[in-house]
Motif scaffolding. Sequence first.
Motif, PDB file in Angstrom:
ATOM      1  N   ILE A  54      35.460  41.436  42.940  1.00 62.24           N
ATOM      2  CA  ILE A  54      35.713  42.757  42.366  1.00 62.24           C
ATOM      3  C   ILE A  54      37.096  42.826  41.726  1.00 62.24           C
ATOM      4  O   ILE A  54      37.270  43.326  40.620  1.00 62.24           O
ATOM      5  CB  ILE A  54      35.568  43.846  43.448  1.00 62.24           C
ATOM      6  CG1 ILE A  54      34.116  43.934  43.928  1.00 62.24           C
ATOM      7  CG2 ILE A  54      36.040  45.207  42.924  1.00 62.24           C
ATOM      8  CD1 ILE A  54      33.930  44.825  45.141  1.00 62.24           C
ATOM      9  N   SER A  55      38.101  42.323  42.428  1.00 59.51           N
ATOM     10  CA  SER A  55      39.491  42.442  41.960  1.00 59.51           C
ATOM     11  C   SER A  55      39.872  41.368  40.947  1.00 59.51           C
ATOM     12  O   SER A  55      40.831  41.537  40.187  1.00 59.51           O
ATOM     13  CB  SER A  55      40.441  42.365  43.151  1.00 59.51           C
ATOM     14  OG  SER A  55      40.419  41.073  43.738  1.00 59.51           O
ATOM     15  N   GLN A  76      37.178  49.780  40.558  1.00 60.56           N
ATOM     16  CA  GLN A  76      37.472  48.658  41.451  1.00 60.56           C
ATOM     17  C   GLN A  76      38.086  49.159  42.761  1.00 60.56           C
ATOM     18  O   GLN A  76      37.760  48.682  43.850  1.00 60.56           O
ATOM     19  CB  GLN A  76      38.430  47.679  40.755  1.00 60.56           C
ATOM     20  CG  GLN A  76      37.801  46.916  39.611  1.00 60.56           C
ATOM     21  CD  GLN A  76      38.836  46.145  38.820  1.00 60.56           C
ATOM     22  OE1 GLN A  76      39.793  46.725  38.292  1.00 60.56           O
ATOM     23  NE2 GLN A  76      38.656  44.833  38.741  1.00 60.56           N
TER      24      GLN A  76
END
Length: 337
Positions: A27-28, A131
């Motif tokens: 995700i990051s 996010q």
Amino acid sequence: MDSSELESRLRTLQKALLPLIQLVNRISRLETAFVSYIDPVAGRQQVVAVSGDGEINIVAGDELDWHDSMCRLIFNDEGWIQSRVAKRYPDSIGAKSGMNTFFALPVQYNNRLIGSLCGTSVNETELNTEQYEQIQLIAEAVSWQVSQWQRLIKLQRRLQTSRRHLKQAFQDKESLRMLSEQDPLTGLLNRRGFADLWQSCIEQESTDSDISVMALDFDNFKQLNDNFGHQAGDDALKALANILTLNIRDYDFAARLGGDEFMLVLPTCKRLDALQISERIQQQYLATLHGQSHTISIGVAVSEQGASDNLLLLADKALYQAKNSGRGVIIVNTFRR
């Protein structure tokens, strides 16, 4: 519970956390993500599990002083991400290890901070709201698993305390206890003695009683040692310890946690009383020989709902705010569950 069983439980926890941390990586898009356990009583933070192969060397099992933690800096600044670590925190461990981006989300259980979910990179990276929301959900999923680890740690601490007390029962118990739980320079409690008494406050389980906690720290203590020598530094520490002793009641307790960090716990003490006591301590120190050349900052946390480990973190945050606001400042925060 012996150390081998604790290590086995840790491996089980790491296996459960790893898929969640890997999801944080995706995700990051940061190279490294990890989960840590935070113990505000011991003033320590431990890395529980890590995912990623970035250039920043973070290893499961690593421990660091909470005072030096990047999470502490982020939480005390009331943020969650910093994409220019070297510029914002130039003297931090993160900057020295090459971090440029670092984020930390609190891992909480029953409204208590018990850990953090973090990500880091050598590159400057911004994360968007979507996010953040996704990683926040993962932090919530992590909370129960880390809370079980916290329960085991506290159980082990109690067992170790019980064994220590049993051993001392066959020796000169009182003198040994005082030696092991007392700071030899100031005569105040050390971190070990503080942890035992603080645990007693927690175990009273009163949710309708007042309690105040003060975190105290010298301003520019290193400069004091460099300019006047370590004996002058020791004398300043003893002077403050003496002032704390003169300002506490029989059921209050003061501790030197290490270096120039002090903590004062005041049960049944309300916000206004705590502020008056902190002001008196500060003025009395300024009146000493040492107080003519430097000041002390004080962070105060007050609660009307009994003791909680979060109260220690709130006092630490208030101290952080006080030191950033200028020398000799007192900041008071109120704890709410």
